[in-house]
Design an enzyme around this catalytic site. Structure first.
Site, PDB file in Angstrom:
ATOM      1  N   TRP A 105       5.601  -6.343  -2.872  1.00 27.79           N
ATOM      2  CA  TRP A 105       4.217  -6.094  -3.517  1.00 27.79           C
ATOM      3  C   TRP A 105       4.627  -6.681  -5.202  1.00 27.79           C
ATOM      4  CZ3 TRP A 105       0.647  -6.120  -0.246  1.00 27.79           C
ATOM      5  CH2 TRP A 105       0.881  -5.703   1.016  1.00 27.79           C
ATOM      6  N   ASP A 174       2.635   0.206  -9.931  1.00 31.24           N
ATOM      7  CA  ASP A 174       2.026   0.275  -8.879  1.00 31.24           C
ATOM      8  C   ASP A 174       2.709   1.577  -7.945  1.00 31.24           C
ATOM      9  OD1 ASP A 174       1.394   0.316  -6.225  1.00 31.24           O
ATOM     10  OD2 ASP A 174       1.794  -1.841  -6.046  1.00 31.24           O
ATOM     11  N   LYS A 198      -1.834   5.861   1.846  1.00 30.96           N
ATOM     12  CA  LYS A 198      -0.461   6.444   2.419  1.00 30.96           C
ATOM     13  C   LYS A 198      -0.332   7.657   2.118  1.00 30.96           C
ATOM     14  CE  LYS A 198       0.440   1.664   1.019  1.00 30.96           C
ATOM     15  NZ  LYS A 198       0.689   1.019   2.341  1.00 30.96           N
TER      16      LYS A 198
HETATM   17  N1  PMP Z   1       1.179  -2.135  -3.483  1.00 32.81           N
HETATM   18  C1  PMP Z   1       1.899  -1.424  -2.331  1.00 32.81           C
HETATM   19  C2  PMP Z   1       3.197  -0.554  -2.937  1.00 32.81           C
HETATM   20  C3  PMP Z   1       1.529  -1.446  -1.139  1.00 32.81           C
HETATM   21  O1  PMP Z   1       2.468  -0.760  -0.084  1.00 32.81           O
HETATM   22  C4  PMP Z   1       0.565  -1.960  -0.712  1.00 32.81           C
HETATM   23  C5  PMP Z   1      -0.094  -2.192   0.750  1.00 32.81           C
HETATM   24  N2  PMP Z   1       0.715  -1.752   1.713  1.00 32.81           N
HETATM   25  C6  PMP Z   1      -0.392  -2.709  -1.684  1.00 32.81           C
HETATM   26  C7  PMP Z   1       0.166  -2.711  -2.910  1.00 32.81           C
HETATM   27  C8  PMP Z   1      -1.526  -3.321  -1.140  1.00 32.81           C
HETATM   28  O2  PMP Z   1      -2.469  -2.726  -1.075  1.00 32.81           O
HETATM   29  P1  PMP Z   1      -3.764  -3.166  -0.413  1.00 32.81           P
HETATM   30  O3  PMP Z   1      -3.523  -3.487   1.278  1.00 32.81           O
HETATM   31  O4  PMP Z   1      -4.952  -1.914  -0.401  1.00 32.81           O
HETATM   32  O5  PMP Z   1      -4.549  -4.130  -1.068  1.00 32.81           O
END
Ligand code: PMP
Length: 367
Positions: A105, A174, A198
Protein backbone atom coordinates in the site's frame (compact mmCIF):
# COMPACT_ATOMS: atom_id res chain seq x y z
CA UNK A 1 -31.15 -16.37 15.35
CA UNK A 2 -29.49 -16.46 11.95
CA UNK A 3 -26.36 -18.53 11.60
CA UNK A 4 -23.24 -16.40 11.17
CA UNK A 5 -19.77 -17.52 10.15
CA UNK A 6 -16.52 -16.42 11.78
CA UNK A 7 -15.17 -13.87 9.35
CA UNK A 8 -11.43 -13.14 9.20
CA UNK A 9 -11.64 -11.02 6.04
CA UNK A 10 -9.02 -8.32 5.44
CA UNK A 11 -11.70 -5.91 4.32
CA UNK A 12 -14.51 -5.17 3.93
CA UNK A 13 -14.51 -6.97 7.23
CA UNK A 14 -16.72 -8.20 10.03
CA UNK A 15 -18.97 -5.62 11.68
CA UNK A 16 -20.21 -5.76 15.28
CA UNK A 17 -23.51 -7.63 15.46
CA UNK A 18 -25.18 -4.76 17.36
CA UNK A 19 -24.34 -2.41 14.47
CA UNK A 20 -25.91 -4.72 11.90
CA UNK A 21 -29.00 -5.20 14.04
CA UNK A 22 -29.39 -1.46 14.59
CA UNK A 23 -29.06 -0.78 10.85
CA UNK A 24 -31.57 -3.54 10.17
CA UNK A 25 -34.01 -2.10 12.68
CA UNK A 26 -33.76 1.33 11.09
CA UNK A 27 -33.77 0.15 7.50
CA UNK A 28 -37.38 1.14 6.87
CA UNK A 29 -37.59 4.04 9.25
CA UNK A 30 -34.71 5.99 10.80
CA UNK A 31 -35.62 7.59 14.14
CA UNK A 32 -39.32 7.00 13.40
CA UNK A 33 -39.14 9.38 10.45
CA UNK A 34 -40.82 6.87 8.17
CA UNK A 35 -37.88 6.62 5.76
CA UNK A 36 -34.37 5.22 5.66
CA UNK A 37 -30.96 6.91 5.78
CA UNK A 38 -30.58 5.45 2.29
CA UNK A 39 -33.41 7.66 1.09
CA UNK A 40 -32.50 10.86 2.90
CA UNK A 41 -31.27 14.15 1.43
CA UNK A 42 -27.68 14.82 2.42
CA UNK A 43 -28.72 18.45 2.96
CA UNK A 44 -31.50 17.57 5.41
CA UNK A 45 -31.12 18.39 9.08
CA UNK A 46 -31.63 14.70 9.84
CA UNK A 47 -28.59 13.72 7.81
CA UNK A 48 -26.51 16.61 9.10
CA UNK A 49 -27.25 15.32 12.61
CA UNK A 50 -25.83 11.92 11.61
CA UNK A 51 -22.77 13.55 10.05
CA UNK A 52 -22.12 15.75 13.08
CA UNK A 53 -22.65 12.90 15.51
CA UNK A 54 -20.15 10.76 13.60
CA UNK A 55 -17.60 13.55 13.58
CA UNK A 56 -17.97 14.33 17.27
CA UNK A 57 -17.64 10.66 18.23
CA UNK A 58 -14.47 10.47 16.17
CA UNK A 59 -13.10 13.63 17.79
CA UNK A 60 -13.86 12.22 21.20
CA UNK A 61 -12.42 8.74 20.57
CA UNK A 62 -9.20 10.06 19.06
CA UNK A 63 -9.01 13.22 21.13
CA UNK A 64 -8.59 15.21 17.91
CA UNK A 65 -7.29 18.74 18.63
CA UNK A 66 -9.51 21.67 17.61
CA UNK A 67 -7.09 22.83 14.90
CA UNK A 68 -7.74 19.69 12.84
CA UNK A 69 -10.48 19.26 10.24
CA UNK A 70 -12.27 15.95 9.83
CA UNK A 71 -13.64 15.00 6.43
CA UNK A 72 -15.64 12.03 5.16
CA UNK A 73 -14.70 11.48 1.54
CA UNK A 74 -15.23 9.08 -1.34
CA UNK A 75 -12.54 7.47 -3.48
CA UNK A 76 -11.22 5.06 -0.86
CA UNK A 77 -7.74 4.82 0.56
CA UNK A 78 -6.54 4.76 -3.06
CA UNK A 79 -8.22 8.12 -3.65
CA UNK A 80 -6.07 9.49 -0.84
CA UNK A 81 -2.91 8.13 -2.49
CA UNK A 82 -3.65 10.88 -5.06
CA UNK A 83 -5.31 13.44 -2.78
CA UNK A 84 -2.36 13.59 -0.36
CA UNK A 85 0.20 14.75 -2.96
CA UNK A 86 -2.38 16.85 -4.84
CA UNK A 87 -3.12 18.77 -1.63
CA UNK A 88 0.18 18.70 0.22
CA UNK A 89 3.12 18.34 -2.15
CA UNK A 90 2.82 22.05 -2.92
CA UNK A 91 3.44 22.97 0.73
CA UNK A 92 7.08 23.63 -0.16
CA UNK A 93 8.58 25.02 -3.31
CA UNK A 94 10.47 21.87 -4.31
CA UNK A 95 7.27 19.80 -4.65
CA UNK A 96 9.04 16.84 -3.15
CA UNK A 97 7.86 14.25 -0.61
CA UNK A 98 9.53 11.59 1.53
CA UNK A 99 8.01 8.10 1.47
CA UNK A 100 8.60 5.03 3.60
CA UNK A 101 7.78 1.97 1.51
CA UNK A 102 7.15 -1.07 3.69
CA UNK A 103 4.52 -2.95 1.70
CA UNK A 104 2.04 -2.97 -1.16
CA UNK A 105 0.00 0.00 0.00
CA UNK A 106 2.80 2.46 0.69
CA UNK A 107 4.40 1.37 -2.61
CA UNK A 108 1.20 2.25 -4.45
CA UNK A 109 0.95 5.58 -2.64
CA UNK A 110 4.53 6.49 -3.56
CA UNK A 111 3.94 5.56 -7.20
CA UNK A 112 0.85 7.76 -7.34
CA UNK A 113 2.69 10.69 -5.74
CA UNK A 114 5.32 10.51 -8.49
CA UNK A 115 2.70 11.87 -10.88
CA UNK A 116 2.61 15.15 -8.99
CA UNK A 117 6.09 15.78 -7.71
CA UNK A 118 9.43 14.28 -6.72
CA UNK A 119 9.35 11.26 -4.46
CA UNK A 120 12.25 10.32 -2.24
CA UNK A 121 12.21 6.83 -0.75
CA UNK A 122 14.00 7.53 2.51
CA UNK A 123 15.54 4.11 3.06
CA UNK A 124 17.39 1.52 0.95
CA UNK A 125 14.88 -0.50 -1.09
CA UNK A 126 13.68 -3.63 0.71
CA UNK A 127 13.89 -6.99 -1.10
CA UNK A 128 10.92 -8.26 0.86
CA UNK A 129 8.24 -6.53 2.87
CA UNK A 130 8.95 -8.21 6.18
CA UNK A 131 10.46 -5.44 8.27
CA UNK A 132 10.62 -1.71 8.88
CA UNK A 133 14.07 -0.34 8.05
CA UNK A 134 15.87 0.98 11.13
CA UNK A 135 15.05 4.72 11.53
CA UNK A 136 18.83 5.26 11.86
CA UNK A 137 19.14 4.37 8.16
CA UNK A 138 16.51 6.87 6.93
CA UNK A 139 17.60 9.97 5.04
CA UNK A 140 14.86 12.55 5.29
CA UNK A 141 15.01 15.40 2.82
CA UNK A 142 14.72 18.73 4.70
CA UNK A 143 12.94 20.35 1.77
CA UNK A 144 10.27 17.63 1.50
CA UNK A 145 6.70 18.83 1.91
CA UNK A 146 5.76 15.81 4.04
CA UNK A 147 6.88 12.37 5.22
CA UNK A 148 4.49 9.53 4.37
CA UNK A 149 4.11 6.04 5.80
CA UNK A 150 1.54 3.28 6.04
CA UNK A 151 0.93 2.46 9.72
CA UNK A 152 -0.19 -1.07 8.97
CA UNK A 153 0.49 -2.92 5.73
CA UNK A 154 -2.61 -5.05 5.28
CA UNK A 155 -1.16 -7.48 2.74
CA UNK A 156 2.21 -8.11 4.38
CA UNK A 157 1.21 -7.78 8.04
CA UNK A 158 3.84 -5.15 8.86
CA UNK A 159 2.79 -2.61 11.50
CA UNK A 160 4.65 0.32 13.05
CA UNK A 161 4.58 0.14 16.82
CA UNK A 162 6.08 3.64 17.00
CA UNK A 163 5.41 7.01 15.41
CA UNK A 164 8.21 7.97 13.02
CA UNK A 165 10.32 10.94 14.18
CA UNK A 166 10.48 13.50 11.38
CA UNK A 167 12.37 16.43 12.97
CA UNK A 168 9.36 18.65 12.66
CA UNK A 169 8.42 17.71 9.09
CA UNK A 170 4.72 17.16 8.34
CA UNK A 171 3.87 13.51 8.99
CA UNK A 172 1.20 11.76 6.91
CA UNK A 173 -0.13 8.30 7.70
CA UNK A 174 -2.36 5.76 6.01
CA UNK A 175 -4.13 4.11 8.97
CA UNK A 176 -6.72 2.29 6.85
CA UNK A 177 -6.12 -1.07 8.47
CA UNK A 178 -5.31 -0.18 12.08
CA UNK A 179 -7.47 2.92 12.63
CA UNK A 180 -8.88 3.02 16.18
CA UNK A 181 -7.31 -0.34 16.97
CA UNK A 182 -4.99 1.46 19.40
CA UNK A 183 -4.64 4.98 20.81
CA UNK A 184 -2.91 7.51 18.60
CA UNK A 185 -1.59 11.00 19.37
CA UNK A 186 -3.17 12.95 16.50
CA UNK A 187 -1.16 16.07 17.33
CA UNK A 188 1.99 14.36 16.00
CA UNK A 189 0.46 14.15 12.53
CA UNK A 190 -0.19 16.58 9.73
CA UNK A 191 -2.67 14.19 8.18
CA UNK A 192 -4.19 10.79 8.90
CA UNK A 193 -6.50 8.96 6.53
CA UNK A 194 -8.34 5.67 6.78
CA UNK A 195 -10.85 3.77 4.69
CA UNK A 196 -13.70 2.65 6.93
CA UNK A 197 -14.19 -0.90 5.70
CA UNK A 198 -11.82 -2.63 8.13
CA UNK A 199 -12.11 -1.23 11.65
CA UNK A 200 -14.76 1.47 11.56
CA UNK A 201 -17.51 0.59 9.15
CA UNK A 202 -18.33 -0.42 5.62
CA UNK A 203 -16.85 0.47 2.23
CA UNK A 204 -17.58 3.83 0.65
CA UNK A 205 -16.21 6.37 3.09
CA UNK A 206 -12.66 7.42 3.92
CA UNK A 207 -11.89 9.56 6.94
CA UNK A 208 -9.34 12.35 6.50
CA UNK A 209 -8.05 14.19 9.55
CA UNK A 210 -5.86 17.12 8.60
CA UNK A 211 -4.22 20.01 10.44
CA UNK A 212 -5.89 23.24 9.34
CA UNK A 213 -2.74 25.15 8.41
CA UNK A 214 -1.86 22.49 5.78
CA UNK A 215 -5.04 23.15 3.81
CA UNK A 216 -5.00 25.52 0.85
CA UNK A 217 -1.88 24.54 -1.11
CA UNK A 218 -3.76 22.34 -3.57
CA UNK A 219 -2.32 21.84 -7.05
CA UNK A 220 -4.45 23.27 -9.86
CA UNK A 221 -5.05 19.86 -11.42
CA UNK A 222 -6.66 18.45 -8.24
CA UNK A 223 -10.19 17.14 -8.89
CA UNK A 224 -12.53 19.31 -6.86
CA UNK A 225 -13.99 16.37 -4.90
CA UNK A 226 -10.50 15.60 -3.57
CA UNK A 227 -9.67 19.21 -2.69
CA UNK A 228 -9.37 19.41 1.09
CA UNK A 229 -10.05 23.15 1.09
CA UNK A 230 -13.34 22.72 -0.73
CA UNK A 231 -14.43 19.68 1.26
CA UNK A 232 -13.41 21.15 4.62
CA UNK A 233 -15.18 24.43 3.93
CA UNK A 234 -18.30 22.50 2.99
CA UNK A 235 -18.26 20.13 5.97
CA UNK A 236 -17.78 17.17 3.53
CA UNK A 237 -20.97 18.26 1.73
CA UNK A 238 -19.55 19.85 -1.41
CA UNK A 239 -21.26 17.01 -3.26
CA UNK A 240 -23.31 14.01 -2.14
CA UNK A 241 -21.23 12.18 0.46
CA UNK A 242 -21.47 8.40 1.08
CA UNK A 243 -24.40 8.95 3.44
CA UNK A 244 -25.14 5.39 4.47
CA UNK A 245 -21.46 4.55 5.02
CA UNK A 246 -21.13 7.60 7.28
CA UNK A 247 -24.20 6.47 9.23
CA UNK A 248 -22.73 2.97 9.66
CA UNK A 249 -19.44 4.49 10.80
CA UNK A 250 -21.37 6.46 13.43
CA UNK A 251 -22.87 3.23 14.74
CA UNK A 252 -19.46 1.51 14.85
CA UNK A 253 -17.90 4.48 16.67
CA UNK A 254 -20.69 4.31 19.24
CA UNK A 255 -19.93 0.61 19.66
CA UNK A 256 -16.22 1.37 20.14
CA UNK A 257 -17.08 4.03 22.73
CA UNK A 258 -19.43 1.70 24.60
CA UNK A 259 -16.68 -0.91 24.64
CA UNK A 260 -14.04 1.30 26.22
CA UNK A 261 -12.59 3.27 23.29
CA UNK A 262 -9.21 2.90 21.60
CA UNK A 263 -7.34 1.85 24.76
CA UNK A 264 -9.72 -1.05 25.35
CA UNK A 265 -9.50 -1.98 21.65
CA UNK A 266 -5.71 -2.08 21.99
CA UNK A 267 -5.83 -4.36 25.02
CA UNK A 268 -8.14 -6.74 23.21
CA UNK A 269 -6.18 -6.60 19.95
CA UNK A 270 -2.93 -7.38 21.79
CA UNK A 271 -4.57 -10.33 23.44
CA UNK A 272 -6.11 -11.64 20.21
CA UNK A 273 -2.96 -11.33 18.11
CA UNK A 274 -0.84 -12.95 20.85
CA UNK A 275 -3.05 -16.04 20.76
CA UNK A 276 -2.19 -16.58 17.09
CA UNK A 277 1.48 -15.49 17.22
CA UNK A 278 2.10 -17.72 20.26
CA UNK A 279 0.85 -20.71 18.29
CA UNK A 280 2.97 -19.74 15.28
CA UNK A 281 6.06 -19.30 17.47
CA UNK A 282 5.56 -22.61 19.27
CA UNK A 283 4.98 -24.56 16.04
CA UNK A 284 8.71 -24.98 15.26
CA UNK A 285 8.26 -23.60 11.77
CA UNK A 286 5.12 -25.55 10.85
CA UNK A 287 3.31 -22.23 10.82
CA UNK A 288 5.72 -19.68 9.39
CA UNK A 289 5.21 -15.92 9.67
CA UNK A 290 7.96 -14.19 7.68
CA UNK A 291 7.53 -10.81 9.36
CA UNK A 292 10.21 -9.60 11.78
CA UNK A 293 8.96 -9.91 15.37
CA UNK A 294 9.53 -6.19 15.97
CA UNK A 295 6.81 -5.16 13.50
CA UNK A 296 4.30 -7.99 13.39
CA UNK A 297 0.83 -6.62 12.84
CA UNK A 298 -1.92 -7.03 15.44
CA UNK A 299 -4.46 -6.62 12.68
CA UNK A 300 -3.34 -8.87 9.82
CA UNK A 301 -1.37 -12.04 10.48
CA UNK A 302 0.05 -13.65 7.34
CA UNK A 303 1.52 -17.11 7.67
CA UNK A 304 2.44 -20.14 5.62
CA UNK A 305 1.58 -23.70 6.56
CA UNK A 306 3.73 -26.83 6.51
CA UNK A 307 7.15 -25.32 5.97
CA UNK A 308 8.99 -22.08 5.26
CA UNK A 309 7.52 -20.68 2.07
CA UNK A 310 4.43 -22.87 2.49
CA UNK A 311 3.16 -26.23 1.32
CA UNK A 312 0.31 -25.29 -0.98
CA UNK A 313 -1.52 -28.61 -0.68
CA UNK A 314 -1.49 -28.35 3.11
CA UNK A 315 -2.61 -24.74 2.91
CA UNK A 316 -5.58 -25.76 0.82
CA UNK A 317 -6.40 -28.45 3.34
CA UNK A 318 -6.10 -25.86 6.13
CA UNK A 319 -8.52 -23.49 4.37
CA UNK A 320 -10.99 -26.29 3.58
CA UNK A 321 -10.95 -27.44 7.20
CA UNK A 322 -11.45 -23.87 8.40
CA UNK A 323 -14.40 -23.43 6.11
CA UNK A 324 -15.96 -26.66 7.43
CA UNK A 325 -15.69 -25.14 10.90
CA UNK A 326 -17.44 -21.96 9.79
CA UNK A 327 -14.28 -19.83 9.50
CA UNK A 328 -14.00 -17.87 6.27
CA UNK A 329 -11.74 -15.46 4.36
CA UNK A 330 -8.46 -16.83 5.69
CA UNK A 331 -6.78 -17.05 2.29
CA UNK A 332 -3.70 -14.84 2.02
CA UNK A 333 -3.55 -12.01 -0.49
CA UNK A 334 -2.97 -13.33 -4.00
CA UNK A 335 0.42 -11.59 -4.13
CA UNK A 336 1.84 -13.43 -1.10
CA UNK A 337 -0.20 -16.66 -0.91
CA UNK A 338 -0.65 -18.74 2.22
CA UNK A 339 -2.98 -17.74 5.00
CA UNK A 340 -3.92 -14.37 6.45
CA UNK A 341 -5.98 -13.92 9.58
CA UNK A 342 -7.34 -10.40 9.99
CA UNK A 343 -8.30 -9.61 13.56
CA UNK A 344 -9.93 -6.19 13.38
CA UNK A 345 -11.83 -4.67 16.29
CA UNK A 346 -15.09 -6.49 15.58
CA UNK A 347 -13.41 -9.91 15.57
CA UNK A 348 -13.98 -11.21 19.09
CA UNK A 349 -11.72 -13.04 21.49
CA UNK A 350 -13.95 -16.10 21.03
CA UNK A 351 -13.56 -15.89 17.23
CA UNK A 352 -9.80 -15.78 17.67
CA UNK A 353 -9.78 -18.62 20.17
CA UNK A 354 -11.73 -20.74 17.69
CA UNK A 355 -9.04 -20.12 15.06
CA UNK A 356 -6.30 -20.83 17.60
CA UNK A 357 -7.93 -24.12 18.60
CA UNK A 358 -8.18 -25.15 14.95
CA UNK A 359 -4.54 -24.26 14.27
CA UNK A 360 -3.43 -26.39 17.22
CA UNK A 361 -5.56 -29.27 16.05
CA UNK A 362 -4.19 -28.99 12.51
CA UNK A 363 -0.64 -28.86 13.81
CA UNK A 364 -1.12 -31.96 15.94
CA UNK A 365 -2.55 -33.86 13.02
CA UNK A 366 0.21 -32.95 10.56
CA UNK A 367 3.44 -32.31 12.37
N1 PMP B 1 -4.33 1.43 2.40
C1 PMP B 1 -4.39 0.27 3.06
C2 PMP B 1 -3.49 0.06 4.23
C3 PMP B 1 -5.27 -0.73 2.64
O1 PMP B 1 -5.32 -1.90 3.29
C4 PMP B 1 -6.09 -0.51 1.52
C5 PMP B 1 -7.10 -1.51 1.02
N2 PMP B 1 -7.05 -2.75 1.48
C6 PMP B 1 -5.97 0.71 0.85
C7 PMP B 1 -5.10 1.66 1.32
C8 PMP B 1 -6.78 0.99 -0.37
O2 PMP B 1 -8.08 1.24 0.00
P1 PMP B 1 -9.27 1.27 -1.04
O3 PMP B 1 -9.46 -0.10 -1.55
O4 PMP B 1 -10.41 1.75 -0.18
O5 PMP B 1 -8.92 2.23 -2.11
Amino acid sequence: EQKRVINFCAGPAKLPQTVLLQAQKEMLSHNDLGFSVLEMSHRSSDFVKILNKTESLLRELLNIPANYKVMFLQGGGSGQFSAVPLNLIGLKEDKCADYLVTGTWSAKAAKEAEKYGKVNIVHPKLDSYTKIPDPGSWTLNPSASYVYYCANETVHGVEYNFTPETNGAVLVSDMSSNFLSRPVDVSKFGLIFAGAQKNVGCAGVTVVIVREDLIGHTLKECPIVLDYKVQAENNSLYNTPPCFSIYIMGLVLEWIKNNGGSAAMETLNKQKSSIIYDIINASKGFFDCPVDVSCRSRMNIPFRVGKKGGDEALEKEFLDGASKRGMISLKGHRSVGGIRASLYNAVTLEDTEALGAYMKEFLKEHQ
